[in-house]
Design a protein around this motif. Structure first.
Motif, short mmCIF file in Angstrom:
data_model
loop_
_atom_site.label_atom_id
_atom_site.label_comp_id
_atom_site.label_asym_id
_atom_site.label_seq_id
_atom_site.Cartn_x
_atom_site.Cartn_y
_atom_site.Cartn_z
N ALA A 47 57.65 -10.32 46.52
CA ALA A 47 58.29 -9.83 47.73
C ALA A 47 59.54 -9.05 47.38
O ALA A 47 60.36 -9.48 46.60
CB ALA A 47 58.65 -11.01 48.63
N GLY A 48 59.66 -7.88 47.99
CA GLY A 48 60.82 -7.04 47.72
C GLY A 48 60.53 -6.02 46.64
O GLY A 48 61.20 -5.01 46.55
N ASP A 49 59.50 -6.31 45.81
CA ASP A 49 59.14 -5.38 44.75
C ASP A 49 57.72 -4.86 44.94
O ASP A 49 57.16 -4.25 44.05
CB ASP A 49 59.21 -6.06 43.37
N ALA A 50 57.12 -5.16 46.10
CA ALA A 50 55.72 -4.82 46.32
C ALA A 50 55.49 -3.34 46.07
O ALA A 50 56.16 -2.47 46.62
CB ALA A 50 55.32 -5.19 47.74
N GLY A 51 54.51 -3.09 45.24
CA GLY A 51 54.12 -1.71 44.97
C GLY A 51 55.04 -0.99 44.01
O GLY A 51 54.88 0.20 43.79
N THR A 52 56.04 -1.67 43.48
CA THR A 52 56.98 -1.03 42.57
C THR A 52 56.56 -1.29 41.13
O THR A 52 56.74 -2.41 40.63
CB THR A 52 58.42 -1.56 42.78
N PRO A 53 56.00 -0.32 40.45
CA PRO A 53 55.60 -0.56 39.06
C PRO A 53 56.82 -0.55 38.14
O PRO A 53 57.85 0.05 38.46
CB PRO A 53 54.68 0.64 38.76
N PRO A 54 56.72 -1.24 37.04
CA PRO A 54 57.84 -1.23 36.10
C PRO A 54 57.92 0.11 35.37
O PRO A 54 56.93 0.83 35.25
CB PRO A 54 57.48 -2.35 35.13
N ALA A 55 59.10 0.44 34.91
CA ALA A 55 59.22 1.58 34.00
C ALA A 55 58.64 1.16 32.66
O ALA A 55 58.84 0.03 32.22
CB ALA A 55 60.68 1.97 33.85
N VAL A 56 57.91 2.06 32.03
CA VAL A 56 57.26 1.75 30.75
C VAL A 56 57.84 2.65 29.66
O VAL A 56 57.83 3.87 29.79
CB VAL A 56 55.73 1.96 30.84
N THR A 57 58.35 2.03 28.61
CA THR A 57 58.88 2.76 27.47
C THR A 57 58.10 2.38 26.23
O THR A 57 57.86 1.20 25.99
CB THR A 57 60.37 2.43 27.24
N VAL A 58 57.69 3.38 25.45
CA VAL A 58 56.92 3.13 24.23
C VAL A 58 57.73 3.63 23.03
O VAL A 58 58.24 4.75 23.04
CB VAL A 58 55.56 3.84 24.27
N THR A 59 57.86 2.77 22.04
CA THR A 59 58.61 3.11 20.83
C THR A 59 57.79 2.76 19.60
O THR A 59 57.12 1.73 19.58
CB THR A 59 59.94 2.33 20.76
N VAL A 60 57.84 3.62 18.60
CA VAL A 60 57.20 3.34 17.31
C VAL A 60 58.27 3.39 16.23
O VAL A 60 59.09 4.31 16.20
CB VAL A 60 56.08 4.35 17.00
N ALA A 61 58.28 2.39 15.37
CA ALA A 61 59.25 2.34 14.28
C ALA A 61 58.59 1.77 13.04
O ALA A 61 57.63 1.01 13.13
CB ALA A 61 60.47 1.50 14.66
N ARG A 62 59.11 2.13 11.89
CA ARG A 62 58.53 1.66 10.63
C ARG A 62 58.75 0.17 10.42
O ARG A 62 57.93 -0.50 9.79
CB ARG A 62 59.12 2.44 9.45
N THR A 63 59.87 -0.36 10.94
CA THR A 63 60.18 -1.78 10.78
C THR A 63 60.55 -2.39 12.12
O THR A 63 60.90 -1.68 13.07
CB THR A 63 61.36 -1.98 9.80
N LEU A 64 60.49 -3.71 12.20
CA LEU A 64 60.91 -4.38 13.42
C LEU A 64 62.37 -4.14 13.72
O LEU A 64 62.78 -4.02 14.88
CB LEU A 64 60.62 -5.88 13.30
N ASP A 65 63.20 -4.05 12.68
CA ASP A 65 64.62 -3.76 12.87
C ASP A 65 64.83 -2.43 13.58
O ASP A 65 65.82 -2.25 14.29
CB ASP A 65 65.33 -3.73 11.52
#
Length: 251
Positions: A47-65
């Protein structure tokens, strides 16, 4: 206990990929809302967020750090090794996936991963456990040890082990997917399930194969469930890693 969620909550899923690691982060008012539901309800179903999709960010990195992770984070990589014996969580995950259970690797104890080559590791595994390990599991070695070291660092966010096939089963209403992620139809089904949950992904990301991208997104969906206290936890409470931490697979 659920994590406290705010309007700027962030939930991230991480998977290994050819470029190192791919992370999908869900953020914004809709992130995490309705995370206990399966496909169709959407992440922004509260409720209050109905129909509101999250922002999606994709990142690729060589290491977890290199991913600059924060917030609740799931990772498609075994977390927690035993000094001897096999992890119960892997067996529970295999059972939960039924005929798709072969995609969950049995993870041997730490001394096996300290061997220099597969032949040595396989022999050591037989000596320690009574049976060998698969070459596919051995293929995880470098990334598994990187994740093991990373989660011990002060900069690591709350990190949870998630198996994406369990996430996709939950998104599909509880039944493991029949089609492999290595087939066009399997990829289409997984992308559609994520879209129904409000997670829209790019068609391609440099450095990450499509199946890795989809897996990371499914893990992010489960990370939101972890934060909401809605995730299923597969574990043996008495079984702890050699560093004393819980061994559990969540989705």
């Amino acid at each position: 206990m659920p994590h406290r969620r705010s309007a700027d909550s962030r939930f991230t899923g991480v998977d290994a990929c050819p470029g190192g690691w791919v992370a999908v982060t869900l953020s914004g008012a809709g992130a995490g809302a309705g995370a206990g539901a399966g496909a169709g309800a959407g992440i922004g179903a509260e409720a209050g967020d109905a129909g509101t999709p999250p922002a999606v960010t994709v990142t690729v990195a060589r290491t977890l750090d290199g991913l600059a992770l924060d917030g609740v984070t799931g990772i498609d990589m075994p977390l927690g090794l035993l000094a001897t014996g096999w992890r119960t969580a892997d067996l529970l995950a295999r059972r939960a996936l039924g005929r798709r259970g072969s995609c969950v690797f049995a993870i041997p104890p730490r001394p096996v991963w300290e061997q220099p080559a597969y032949a040595n590791a396989n022999q050591g595994c037989r000596e320690l456990t009574g049976r060998g390990m698969s070459i596919q599991a051995w293929g995880l070695r470098r990334k598994l040890l990187e994740a093991d070291e990373f989660r011990r660092t002060a900069a690591a966010p709350p990190l949870y082990e998630v198996h994406p096939e369990l996430s996709f089963a939950a998104l599909a209403g509880g039944a493991p997917l029949a089609d492999s992620k290595h087939t066009p139809s399997g990829l289409d089904i997984r992308r559609a399930l994520l879209a129904e949950a409000g997670i829209a992904l790019p068609s391609r990301v440099p450095g990450a194969a499509e199946d890795d991208l989809l897996d990371a997104a499914a893990v992010a969906w489960s990370a939101a469930r972890v934060a909401a206290g809605a995730a299923v936890t597969l574990n043996d409470p008495a079984q702890r890693a050699d560093d004393g931490r819980e061994i559990a697979i969540r989705y």
